[in-house]
Design a protein around this motif. Structure first.
Motif, PDB file in Angstrom:
ATOM      1  N   GLU A 144      54.444  49.744  -2.042  1.00  0.00           N
ATOM      2  CA  GLU A 144      53.962  48.430  -2.472  1.00  0.00           C
ATOM      3  C   GLU A 144      54.299  47.431  -1.374  1.00  0.00           C
ATOM      4  OE1 GLU A 144      54.700  49.275  -7.245  1.00  0.00           O
ATOM      5  OE2 GLU A 144      55.431  47.413  -6.358  1.00  0.00           O
ATOM      6  N   LEU A 145      53.381  46.540  -1.122  1.00  0.00           N
ATOM      7  CA  LEU A 145      53.569  45.540  -0.072  1.00  0.00           C
ATOM      8  C   LEU A 145      53.411  44.147  -0.649  1.00  0.00           C
ATOM      9  CD1 LEU A 145      51.212  47.071   2.685  1.00  0.00           C
ATOM     10  CD2 LEU A 145      53.652  47.505   2.373  1.00  0.00           C
ATOM     11  N   SER A 146      54.153  43.223  -0.073  1.00  0.00           N
ATOM     12  CA  SER A 146      53.934  41.805  -0.343  1.00  0.00           C
ATOM     13  C   SER A 146      53.357  41.225   0.948  1.00  0.00           C
ATOM     14  CB  SER A 146      55.276  41.143  -0.683  1.00  0.00           C
ATOM     15  OG  SER A 146      55.132  39.745  -0.705  1.00  0.00           O
ATOM     16  N   ILE A 147      52.219  40.550   0.825  1.00  0.00           N
ATOM     17  CA  ILE A 147      51.502  40.081   2.023  1.00  0.00           C
ATOM     18  C   ILE A 147      51.195  38.591   1.881  1.00  0.00           C
ATOM     19  CG2 ILE A 147      49.400  40.354   3.415  1.00  0.00           C
ATOM     20  CD1 ILE A 147      49.152  43.204   2.255  1.00  0.00           C
ATOM     21  N   ILE A 148      51.414  37.858   2.953  1.00  0.00           N
ATOM     22  CA  ILE A 148      50.871  36.489   3.026  1.00  0.00           C
ATOM     23  C   ILE A 148      49.716  36.551   4.007  1.00  0.00           C
ATOM     24  CG2 ILE A 148      51.306  34.065   3.519  1.00  0.00           C
ATOM     25  CD1 ILE A 148      53.055  34.992   1.310  1.00  0.00           C
ATOM     26  N   ARG A 149      48.518  36.330   3.488  1.00  0.00           N
ATOM     27  CA  ARG A 149      47.331  36.477   4.341  1.00  0.00           C
ATOM     28  C   ARG A 149      47.256  35.348   5.361  1.00  0.00           C
ATOM     29  NH1 ARG A 149      42.269  37.933   0.976  1.00  0.00           N
ATOM     30  NH2 ARG A 149      42.324  35.747   0.338  1.00  0.00           N
ATOM     31  N   LYS A 150      47.092  35.746   6.605  1.00  0.00           N
ATOM     32  CA  LYS A 150      47.162  34.779   7.701  1.00  0.00           C
ATOM     33  C   LYS A 150      46.068  33.715   7.608  1.00  0.00           C
ATOM     34  CE  LYS A 150      48.218  32.980  11.645  1.00  0.00           C
ATOM     35  NZ  LYS A 150      49.365  32.059  11.672  1.00  0.00           N
ATOM     36  N   ARG A 151      44.851  34.132   7.306  1.00  0.00           N
ATOM     37  CA  ARG A 151      43.746  33.190   7.479  1.00  0.00           C
ATOM     38  C   ARG A 151      43.711  32.080   6.445  1.00  0.00           C
ATOM     39  NH1 ARG A 151      40.762  37.701   5.697  1.00  0.00           N
ATOM     40  NH2 ARG A 151      39.699  37.356   3.722  1.00  0.00           N
ATOM     41  N   ASP A 152      44.360  32.292   5.278  1.00  0.00           N
ATOM     42  CA  ASP A 152      44.298  31.242   4.269  1.00  0.00           C
ATOM     43  C   ASP A 152      45.612  31.062   3.507  1.00  0.00           C
ATOM     44  OD1 ASP A 152      44.321  33.551   2.800  1.00  0.00           O
ATOM     45  OD2 ASP A 152      42.287  33.355   2.016  1.00  0.00           O
ATOM     46  N   ASP A 153      46.686  31.713   3.984  1.00  0.00           N
ATOM     47  CA  ASP A 153      48.015  31.568   3.390  1.00  0.00           C
ATOM     48  C   ASP A 153      48.115  32.114   1.962  1.00  0.00           C
ATOM     49  OD1 ASP A 153      48.672  30.286   5.701  1.00  0.00           O
ATOM     50  OD2 ASP A 153      48.935  28.298   4.831  1.00  0.00           O
ATOM     51  N   VAL A 154      47.132  32.857   1.508  1.00  0.00           N
ATOM     52  CA  VAL A 154      47.152  33.336   0.119  1.00  0.00           C
ATOM     53  C   VAL A 154      48.145  34.490  -0.024  1.00  0.00           C
ATOM     54  CG1 VAL A 154      45.786  34.503  -1.675  1.00  0.00           C
ATOM     55  CG2 VAL A 154      44.794  32.625  -0.360  1.00  0.00           C
ATOM     56  N   PRO A 155      49.051  34.421  -1.008  1.00  0.00           N
ATOM     57  CA  PRO A 155      49.969  35.551  -1.241  1.00  0.00           C
ATOM     58  C   PRO A 155      49.217  36.706  -1.909  1.00  0.00           C
ATOM     59  CG  PRO A 155      50.755  33.514  -2.298  1.00  0.00           C
ATOM     60  CD  PRO A 155      49.334  33.284  -1.903  1.00  0.00           C
ATOM     61  N   LEU A 156      49.361  37.867  -1.339  1.00  0.00           N
ATOM     62  CA  LEU A 156      48.688  39.058  -1.851  1.00  0.00           C
ATOM     63  C   LEU A 156      49.726  40.096  -2.241  1.00  0.00           C
ATOM     64  CD1 LEU A 156      46.137  39.532   1.108  1.00  0.00           C
ATOM     65  CD2 LEU A 156      45.716  38.277  -1.010  1.00  0.00           C
ATOM     66  N   SER A 157      49.313  41.005  -3.096  1.00  0.00           N
ATOM     67  CA  SER A 157      50.108  42.208  -3.359  1.00  0.00           C
ATOM     68  C   SER A 157      49.258  43.414  -2.998  1.00  0.00           C
ATOM     69  CB  SER A 157      50.521  42.290  -4.827  1.00  0.00           C
ATOM     70  OG  SER A 157      51.466  41.288  -5.130  1.00  0.00           O
ATOM     71  N   ALA A 158      49.920  44.477  -2.638  1.00  0.00           N
ATOM     72  CA  ALA A 158      49.195  45.695  -2.294  1.00  0.00           C
ATOM     73  C   ALA A 158      49.945  46.896  -2.847  1.00  0.00           C
ATOM     74  CB  ALA A 158      49.058  45.837  -0.777  1.00  0.00           C
ATOM     75  N   VAL A 159      49.180  47.922  -3.188  1.00  0.00           N
ATOM     76  CA  VAL A 159      49.775  49.191  -3.588  1.00  0.00           C
ATOM     77  C   VAL A 159      48.995  50.286  -2.877  1.00  0.00           C
ATOM     78  CG1 VAL A 159      48.326  49.355  -5.676  1.00  0.00           C
ATOM     79  CG2 VAL A 159      50.468  50.662  -5.534  1.00  0.00           C
ATOM     80  N   GLY A 160      49.687  51.350  -2.504  1.00  0.00           N
ATOM     81  CA  GLY A 160      48.988  52.411  -1.792  1.00  0.00           C
ATOM     82  C   GLY A 160      49.620  53.765  -2.024  1.00  0.00           C
ATOM     83  N   TRP A 161      48.804  54.798  -1.824  1.00  0.00           N
ATOM     84  CA  TRP A 161      49.256  56.180  -1.937  1.00  0.00           C
ATOM     85  C   TRP A 161      48.766  56.906  -0.691  1.00  0.00           C
ATOM     86  CZ3 TRP A 161      47.084  53.176  -5.572  1.00  0.00           C
ATOM     87  CH2 TRP A 161      47.758  53.000  -6.789  1.00  0.00           C
ATOM     88  N   VAL A 162      49.604  57.755  -0.150  1.00  0.00           N
ATOM     89  CA  VAL A 162      49.175  58.514   1.021  1.00  0.00           C
ATOM     90  C   VAL A 162      49.847  59.878   0.983  1.00  0.00           C
ATOM     91  CG1 VAL A 162      50.948  57.374   2.437  1.00  0.00           C
ATOM     92  CG2 VAL A 162      49.073  58.546   3.566  1.00  0.00           C
ATOM     93  N   ALA A 163      49.085  60.894   1.356  1.00  0.00           N
ATOM     94  CA  ALA A 163      49.605  62.265   1.423  1.00  0.00           C
ATOM     95  C   ALA A 163      48.822  63.027   2.477  1.00  0.00           C
ATOM     96  CB  ALA A 163      49.476  62.952   0.065  1.00  0.00           C
TER      97      ALA A 163
END
Lengths: 199, 409
Positions: A144-163
């Protein structure tokens, strides 16, 4: 209500922009085949977007427009292959590095590829959770990631799976604004990830 | 509003068109001050003076709202309001105060009109807007060796401000009917959001950059700093640029097409410095940024541009070989890159970083992951144990505990 109206307007604007840019938008639902290597089951309908001339090694899906939700699906990425298309280098310059999958990477290294990927545009990225997980029937990692989007300062969340299966990478990531959109879309995305199977 | 059809108030003091007199009176007041400024700086460009003499223009009054300058200020004020709310702004009163004091030391009375904002961004950049908004990116601070180098960059930005280059550029751009291109780069909404960057980075011409370099040199030397450090800033940047551009990167980098070539810039600054010496104030600089160094190093590693980061870290470790945070960062880059010989280099750095009294907790994590990769279960286990003892709530604790259980006895 206002949020819904806003998202509808944004979605309309997004679709208009896509049409203007000649991007192909296909409505998808039910059983889906990703890059001929992975199948997933889709509960609610999504839009699969592909822009001619800017093909990527992943499929890009959205429901309300990429600014509001962005699902990416990688399937069968081979060792040495980048996770994103590389921008051409300026004359006399070497191209900037992009995250590249290598066979034999440990789960933490796999997750780091996506941390770098989402930092590339200058956005602030922080890993908030990293844990073992089963994905496409393989032992992989969920992050899980916490992201502040550069172009508009919007706080985002992300989830991912990788194998990794047989020296090939399979992954799904979902990114959306932290308020409203991410919590709303997350259960559906979790279900998609849980349904992922190799073909 | 109609626009003045001349390139610059400094070079074209032509008669005003009706309706623009108020603006031009305002501009010409600045011209007088800038004329003296230009002479002083021009003289320094010919032969390095023993003691830089310079008459700064007086503080700039707010421009008339109906002038083009007023419009530019209004845009910048809106951008600054947005910036104040931005999560990318570092809210550290001590660090901001340190930078503001440095601006005062360089810019004299103009410091009352300049507001410094530290922006979290791992790239090398600083910008100065005509309304007094100065942005200093964290990647720039990470790349400075001492306060004198920082003074060189901030002096350069103040040079743009004192000579009002943004306004010159706006008029020049408009006079060449290139507004559409100017806006088209970002879109209308994007233009507002990016104008600070645009004005500070995109818009300045090579000539303006050279003038700002010369003025910055005078300002830093007047404040007692060693002018040769300005040349070192570009020397250091060249080292990183060569990674992506080859040995002659400094002479033909297209990304810096509007700037003097860094190699020439370094030589010219060294000539302007004139070997007079001066202060470096490295300890004061280290004290000001020390609390942020680790987070900025992590952001640099996260860029994934490993060769550029190594150029930066190699230089930093030559200067500060006992800097545990930077040694960890270099080891982490080697570990992640995994090129030939990288794991051994990573081991050297990570062992040394984790043994330091100020070892960052991430050094133990990196060392554990490295040892696991190398098949050294005992060393991996020891490093993971230390990591979890120091950071039991770490975001990746579940994965590390799994790794521990999977390690062979």
């Amino acid at each position: 209500m206002n949020t819904l109206r806003l998202s509808a307007l944004l979605a309309a604007g997004f679709l208009l922009a896509l049409l203007a840019g000649c991007a192909a938008v296909v409505k998808i639902e039910g059983e889906q085949n990703v890059k001929s290597r992975m199948s997933v089951r889709v509960g609610q309908a999504w839009n699969k977007v592909s822009a001619p001339g800017s093909e990527q090694p992943y499929e890009a899906w959205t429901q309300d427009g990429f600014n509001l939700d962005h699902l990416r699906l990688w399937a069968g990425v081979r060792s040495g292959q980048a996770l994103v298309g590389q921008a051409p280098a300026a004359a006399g310059q070497r191209a900037l590095r992009v995250p590249v999958f290598r066979a034999g990477m440990a789960p933490d290294q796999l997750a780091n590829l996506f941390e770098v990927l989402y930092s590339a545009d200058g956005s602030q990225v922080q890993v908030t959770r990293l844990e073992p997980a089963t994905f496409v029937g393989e032992q992989g990692v969920r992050f899980e990631l916490s992201i502040i989007r550069k172009r508009d300062d919007v706080p985002l969340s992300a989830v991912g799976w990788v194998a990794v299966r047989g020296d090939e990478l399979f992954a799904i990531t979902y990114v959306a604004p932290r308020l409203g959109f991410f919590p709303r879309g997350r259960p559906g995305v979790e279900a998609i990830a849980a349904s992922a199977r190799l073909r | 509003m109609p626009l003045p059809n001349h390139a610059s108030p400094m070079t074209s003091p032509a008669g005003p068109a009706p309706g623009r007199r108020g603006f031009l009176r305002s501009a010409c007041r600045h011209c007088l001050g800038l004329g003296a400024l230009g002479l002083g700086v021009g003289a320094s460009a010919q032969t390095p003076p023993e003691s830089p003499a310079l008459t700064l223009p007086g503080r700039f009054p707010p421009p008339a709202l109906d002038s083009d300058e007023g419009g530019l200020w209004a845009l910048m004020d809106r951008e600054e309001q947005r910036l104040r709310r931005s999560p990318f702004v570092l809210r550290d009163a001590a660090l901001t105060g340190y930078l503001q004091d440095l601006v005062c030391r360089l810019g004299g009375e103009h410091c009352a009109d300049v507001r410094v904002h530290v922006v979290s961004n791992p790239s090398f950049n600083a910008t100065m807007a005509p309304n007094g908004m100065m942005q200093v990116w964290s990647g720039l601070l990470l790349r400075m060796d001492n306060e004198a180098q920082l003074a060189a960059v901030l002096g350069h930005e103040l040079g743009h401000y004192l000579e009002r280059h943004s306004l010159e550029r706006l008029r020049d751009t408009r006079s060449r009917a290139a507004v559409a291109q100017f806006i088209g780069l970002f879109g209308v909404a994007g233009m507002v959001a990016n104008l600070g960057i645009t004005a500070g980075m995109f818009a300045f011409t090579r000539d303006q950059e050279s003038r700002a370099d010369r003025l910055g040199m005078v300002l830093m030397q007047r404040a007692g700093y060693d002018g040769a450090q300005a040349a070192l800033v570009w020397d250091n940047l060249l080292g990183e640029m060569r990674v992506t551009g080859g040995d002659d990167a400094g002479s033909r980098n297209p990304l810096l097409a509007t700037h003097p070539a860094p190699a020439n810039r370094r030589d010219e600054l060294m000539r302007l410095a004139g070997g007079r010496g001066g202060e470096l104030r490295a300890p004061a600089f280290e004290a000001a940024i020390g609390g942020h160094r680790l987070e900025w190093l992590l952001a640099e590693v996260r860029r994934g541009q490993y060769e550029q980061s190594l150029a930066l870290f190699n230089r930093g470790l030559t200067r500060l070989p006992d800097d545990a945070a930077m040694r960890f960062a270099r080891g982490e880059v080697y570990r992640l890159r995994e090129g030939p010989g990288d794991l051994e280099r990573a081991a050297d750095d990570l062992v040394r970083a984790s043994a330091a009294p100020q070892a960052p907790v991430q050094a133990f994590r990196a060392l554990g992951l490295l040892r696991r990769r190398q098949g050294d279960a005992q060393a991996a286990s020891a490093a993971f144990d230390q990591y979890l003892a120091r950071a039991p709530q770490a975001s990746d604790a579940a994965l590390i505990r799994t790794y521990l259980t999977q390690l062979p006895p």
